[in-house]
Design a protein around this motif. Structure first.
Motif, PDB file in Angstrom:
ATOM      1  N   PHE A  36     -12.578  70.798   3.926  1.00 47.83           N
ATOM      2  CA  PHE A  36     -12.426  69.794   2.870  1.00 47.83           C
ATOM      3  C   PHE A  36     -12.809  68.440   3.453  1.00 47.83           C
ATOM      4  CE2 PHE A  36      -9.370  73.175   2.070  1.00 47.83           C
ATOM      5  CZ  PHE A  36      -9.650  73.518   0.750  1.00 47.83           C
ATOM      6  N   GLU A  37     -13.603  67.700   2.726  1.00 46.70           N
ATOM      7  CA  GLU A  37     -14.005  66.385   3.219  1.00 46.70           C
ATOM      8  C   GLU A  37     -12.808  65.447   3.312  1.00 46.70           C
ATOM      9  OE1 GLU A  37     -17.382  65.391   4.252  1.00 46.70           O
ATOM     10  OE2 GLU A  37     -17.052  67.551   4.446  1.00 46.70           O
ATOM     11  N   ARG A  38     -11.942  65.483   2.309  1.00 51.20           N
ATOM     12  CA  ARG A  38     -10.721  64.677   2.286  1.00 51.20           C
ATOM     13  C   ARG A  38      -9.620  65.489   1.617  1.00 51.20           C
ATOM     14  NH1 ARG A  38     -14.948  61.577   0.932  1.00 51.20           N
ATOM     15  NH2 ARG A  38     -15.393  59.695   2.174  1.00 51.20           N
ATOM     16  N   THR A  39      -8.387  65.191   1.997  1.00 61.77           N
ATOM     17  CA  THR A  39      -7.236  65.852   1.375  1.00 61.77           C
ATOM     18  C   THR A  39      -6.155  64.818   1.119  1.00 61.77           C
ATOM     19  OG1 THR A  39      -7.702  67.967   2.472  1.00 61.77           O
ATOM     20  CG2 THR A  39      -5.458  67.616   1.662  1.00 61.77           C
ATOM     21  N   ALA A  40      -5.759  64.671  -0.115  1.00 59.36           N
ATOM     22  CA  ALA A  40      -4.670  63.767  -0.453  1.00 59.36           C
ATOM     23  C   ALA A  40      -3.345  64.380  -0.011  1.00 59.36           C
ATOM     24  CB  ALA A  40      -4.649  63.508  -1.957  1.00 59.36           C
ATOM     25  N   PRO A  41      -2.341  63.558   0.307  1.00 57.19           N
ATOM     26  CA  PRO A  41      -1.045  64.099   0.733  1.00 57.19           C
ATOM     27  C   PRO A  41      -0.482  65.152  -0.215  1.00 57.19           C
ATOM     28  CG  PRO A  41      -1.107  61.743   1.140  1.00 57.19           C
ATOM     29  CD  PRO A  41      -2.375  62.077   0.394  1.00 57.19           C
ATOM     30  N   ALA A  42      -0.665  64.948  -1.509  1.00 53.25           N
ATOM     31  CA  ALA A  42      -0.121  65.893  -2.482  1.00 53.25           C
ATOM     32  C   ALA A  42      -0.856  67.233  -2.474  1.00 53.25           C
ATOM     33  CB  ALA A  42      -0.174  65.286  -3.879  1.00 53.25           C
ATOM     34  N   GLU A  43      -2.053  67.282  -1.858  1.00 58.04           N
ATOM     35  CA  GLU A  43      -2.847  68.509  -1.842  1.00 58.04           C
ATOM     36  C   GLU A  43      -2.632  69.350  -0.586  1.00 58.04           C
ATOM     37  OE1 GLU A  43      -6.843  67.143  -4.262  1.00 58.04           O
ATOM     38  OE2 GLU A  43      -6.624  66.464  -2.176  1.00 58.04           O
ATOM     39  N   VAL A  44      -1.950  68.796   0.418  1.00 63.98           N
ATOM     40  CA  VAL A  44      -1.867  69.454   1.724  1.00 63.98           C
ATOM     41  C   VAL A  44      -1.196  70.813   1.635  1.00 63.98           C
ATOM     42  CG1 VAL A  44      -0.885  69.320   4.045  1.00 63.98           C
ATOM     43  CG2 VAL A  44      -1.945  67.291   3.016  1.00 63.98           C
ATOM     44  N   ALA A  45      -0.018  70.873   1.015  1.00 65.83           N
ATOM     45  CA  ALA A  45       0.757  72.114   0.985  1.00 65.83           C
ATOM     46  C   ALA A  45      -0.045  73.253   0.383  1.00 65.83           C
ATOM     47  CB  ALA A  45       2.060  71.902   0.225  1.00 65.83           C
ATOM     48  N   GLN A  46      -0.733  72.982  -0.721  1.00 69.57           N
ATOM     49  CA  GLN A  46      -1.503  74.037  -1.374  1.00 69.57           C
ATOM     50  C   GLN A  46      -2.676  74.486  -0.508  1.00 69.57           C
ATOM     51  OE1 GLN A  46      -4.804  73.586  -2.994  1.00 69.57           O
ATOM     52  NE2 GLN A  46      -4.796  75.810  -3.368  1.00 69.57           N
ATOM     53  N   ALA A  67       6.610  73.940   5.366  1.00 69.30           N
ATOM     54  CA  ALA A  67       7.422  74.975   4.712  1.00 69.30           C
ATOM     55  C   ALA A  67       6.603  75.815   3.748  1.00 69.30           C
ATOM     56  CB  ALA A  67       8.589  74.320   3.971  1.00 69.30           C
ATOM     57  N   ALA A  68       5.491  75.243   3.270  1.00 65.61           N
ATOM     58  CA  ALA A  68       4.628  75.964   2.335  1.00 65.61           C
ATOM     59  C   ALA A  68       3.570  76.795   3.046  1.00 65.61           C
ATOM     60  CB  ALA A  68       3.953  74.972   1.394  1.00 65.61           C
ATOM     61  N   ALA A  69       3.588  76.806   4.388  1.00 64.68           N
ATOM     62  CA  ALA A  69       2.554  77.503   5.164  1.00 64.68           C
ATOM     63  C   ALA A  69       3.206  78.479   6.139  1.00 64.68           C
ATOM     64  CB  ALA A  69       1.696  76.485   5.899  1.00 64.68           C
ATOM     65  N   PRO A  70       3.699  79.604   5.654  1.00 70.81           N
ATOM     66  CA  PRO A  70       4.469  80.524   6.507  1.00 70.81           C
ATOM     67  C   PRO A  70       3.655  81.159   7.630  1.00 70.81           C
ATOM     68  CG  PRO A  70       4.006  81.522   4.378  1.00 70.81           C
ATOM     69  CD  PRO A  70       3.602  80.088   4.265  1.00 70.81           C
ATOM     70  N   ARG A  71       2.326  81.229   7.494  1.00 67.24           N
ATOM     71  CA  ARG A  71       1.491  81.865   8.509  1.00 67.24           C
ATOM     72  C   ARG A  71       0.993  80.884   9.569  1.00 67.24           C
ATOM     73  NH1 ARG A  71      -3.370  84.498   5.884  1.00 67.24           N
ATOM     74  NH2 ARG A  71      -3.444  85.668   7.852  1.00 67.24           N
ATOM     75  N   LEU A  72       1.276  79.610   9.392  1.00 67.94           N
ATOM     76  CA  LEU A  72       0.712  78.583  10.280  1.00 67.94           C
ATOM     77  C   LEU A  72       1.239  78.736  11.696  1.00 67.94           C
ATOM     78  CD1 LEU A  72      -1.084  76.050  10.390  1.00 67.94           C
ATOM     79  CD2 LEU A  72       0.955  74.689   9.922  1.00 67.94           C
ATOM     80  N   ARG A  73       0.316  78.722  12.661  1.00 73.69           N
ATOM     81  CA  ARG A  73       0.683  78.859  14.073  1.00 73.69           C
ATOM     82  C   ARG A  73       0.191  77.694  14.921  1.00 73.69           C
ATOM     83  NH1 ARG A  73       3.528  81.461  11.840  1.00 73.69           N
ATOM     84  NH2 ARG A  73       3.885  83.723  11.843  1.00 73.69           N
ATOM     85  N   MET A  74      -0.794  76.957  14.428  1.00 76.03           N
ATOM     86  CA  MET A  74      -1.342  75.866  15.227  1.00 76.03           C
ATOM     87  C   MET A  74      -1.847  74.749  14.331  1.00 76.03           C
ATOM     88  SD  MET A  74      -4.763  75.622  17.574  1.00 76.03           S
ATOM     89  CE  MET A  74      -4.970  74.301  18.784  1.00 76.03           C
ATOM     90  N   ILE A  75      -1.595  73.498  14.769  1.00 72.31           N
ATOM     91  CA  ILE A  75      -2.224  72.318  14.175  1.00 72.31           C
ATOM     92  C   ILE A  75      -3.070  71.673  15.262  1.00 72.31           C
ATOM     93  CG2 ILE A  75      -1.877  70.045  13.148  1.00 72.31           C
ATOM     94  CD1 ILE A  75       0.796  71.105  12.041  1.00 72.31           C
ATOM     95  N   ALA A  76      -4.370  71.624  15.040  1.00 75.21           N
ATOM     96  CA  ALA A  76      -5.295  70.998  15.980  1.00 75.21           C
ATOM     97  C   ALA A  76      -5.624  69.606  15.457  1.00 75.21           C
ATOM     98  CB  ALA A  76      -6.562  71.841  16.119  1.00 75.21           C
ATOM     99  N   VAL A  77      -5.083  68.603  16.104  1.00 77.13           N
ATOM    100  CA  VAL A  77      -5.311  67.222  15.679  1.00 77.13           C
ATOM    101  C   VAL A  77      -6.632  66.747  16.279  1.00 77.13           C
ATOM    102  CG1 VAL A  77      -4.423  64.865  15.674  1.00 77.13           C
ATOM    103  CG2 VAL A  77      -2.840  66.807  15.524  1.00 77.13           C
ATOM    104  N   ALA A  78      -7.524  66.270  15.430  1.00 78.85           N
ATOM    105  CA  ALA A  78      -8.841  65.823  15.871  1.00 78.85           C
ATOM    106  C   ALA A  78      -8.802  64.349  16.267  1.00 78.85           C
ATOM    107  CB  ALA A  78      -9.867  66.052  14.765  1.00 78.85           C
ATOM    108  N   ALA A  79      -7.803  64.004  17.052  1.00 78.74           N
ATOM    109  CA  ALA A  79      -7.595  62.626  17.500  1.00 78.74           C
ATOM    110  C   ALA A  79      -6.558  62.676  18.605  1.00 78.74           C
ATOM    111  CB  ALA A  79      -7.103  61.746  16.343  1.00 78.74           C
ATOM    112  N   THR A  80      -6.313  61.531  19.230  1.00 77.74           N
ATOM    113  CA  THR A  80      -5.268  61.457  20.255  1.00 77.74           C
ATOM    114  C   THR A  80      -3.896  61.246  19.628  1.00 77.74           C
ATOM    115  OG1 THR A  80      -6.831  60.607  21.886  1.00 77.74           O
ATOM    116  CG2 THR A  80      -4.495  60.240  22.319  1.00 77.74           C
ATOM    117  N   GLY A  81      -3.818  60.321  18.675  1.00 78.14           N
ATOM    118  CA  GLY A  81      -2.540  60.030  18.034  1.00 78.14           C
ATOM    119  C   GLY A  81      -2.076  61.168  17.148  1.00 78.14           C
TER     120      GLY A  81
END
Length: 332
Positions: A36-46, A67-81
């Protein structure tokens, strides 16, 4: 990561935060990448509901989204912060969070000094004066409407002793600046540390002795509004304030007052507390000020640095999939 027969589902929430020419290498395992090019906060869970791996640069990932992503195992942040990710909620869920490290050791210090040079030599003010016809009006080969000062012999105070702070210090020394570091950093800063010969002093003393103050520390509860009205009052030498780190490090309304009242001689910022800059932001009052430069959070974004970031991002994900997570980030 536990492997299954089905392809791994990966969601990239904000691909537009990387330049279009930045190439993402193929991952070395079977997967489906939903971009997705952009994702609004309200769209993240879906959007992350079925994901096992999520890539985000600045899109917030809250406890509610997790809480809406039961299969999630990793978040790869494309930044340092990683202040856009709820690290405590991730730790409680066993979700690994990785970030990008040491990719900007040339681009951010170079941008920092681009701001410093432009302000110390009033480059933008002189450019606008020439465009307005002031040179012809002066009647001679030059004019002196704005201050011009050398860097050599000045004192550069650096807040943040990580890779970017140290690289900025190296650049400063090469230009003949005396470099001092703030001595109030976190234990992590001390461990990554400056060299044994580096001069350190408490923040209040650094603010009083510096001709230029450059911020290179993370945004945490302890550093939010680190530079406030009281800090500006301690800036006895009317320094430049440079911020290529995080907008929340500075009380922005206090900065406007400090620059307009002459407590500081200039400010160069690449970050603000709310991005993009809102029409109601205090910095709107400074956009025409000759001693203020605001760039749109691009200090990190040289072609070379963004490609290095993308390569490290892929390496982080591949290492996680192989069961050897790297660059993991933990709650403070």
């Amino acid at each position: 990561m536990t492997r299954s027969a089905a392809p791994t589902q990966i969601v990239f929430l904000d691909r537009a935060t990387l330049p279009p020419q930045t190439r993402l290498r193929p991952l070395p395992f079977e997967h489906v990448l939903h971009t997705f090019e952009r994702t609004a906060p309200a769209e993240v869970a879906q959007r992350i509901g079925d994901a096992e791996i999520v890539i985000t640069n600045k899109t917030p990932i809250t406890a509610a989204a997790l809480a809406a992503a039961p299969r999630l195992r990793m978040i790869a942040v494309a930044a340092t912060g990683t202040d856009n990710v709820d690290l405590r909620a991730c730790a409680a869920r066993g979700v690994i969070v990785s970030n990008i490290r040491d990719y900007a050791v040339h681009t951010v210090p170079e941008h920092t000094f681009a701001l410093i040079f432009a302000l110390r030599r009033s480059l933008l003010a002189y450019r606008e004066a020439v465009r307005a016809g002031r040179w012809l009006e002066s009647g001679q080969f030059c004019f002196f409407d704005f201050p011009i000062r050398n860097l050599a012999g000045s004192t550069l105070g650096i807040v943040g002793a990580g890779a970017l702070g140290r690289a900025t210090a190296d650049m400063g020394r090469a230009l003949g600046l005396r470099v001092i570091f703030a001595a109030h950093e976190t234990r992590k800063d001390h461990e990554s540390g400056t060299g044994s010969d580096d001069e350190r002093m408490p923040l209040d003393a650094l603010l009083a002795h510096s001709d230029i103050v450059s911020l290179h520390c993370p945004l945490t509860p302890a550093t939010r509004h680190l530079i406030d009205a009281d800090a500006f009052a301690r800036m006895a030498r009317r320094p430049l304030l440079i911020n290529t780190a995080r907008g929340g490090l500075v009380d922005e309304a206090a900065l406007v007052q400090a620059l307009q009242s002459g407590q500081i001689s200039g400010a160069g910022f690449d970050v603000v507390s709310e991005e993009p800059l809102p029409a109601t932001h205090p910095f709107q009052a400074l956009l025409a000020h000759p001693g203020f430069i605001l760039t749109p959070h691009v200090a990190w974004a040289s072609d070379e640095a963004t490609q290095a970031l993308a390569d490290q991002l892929i390496d982080n994900i591949a290492s996680f999939y192989a069961g050897q997570p790297r660059n993991s980030v933990h709650p403070h």
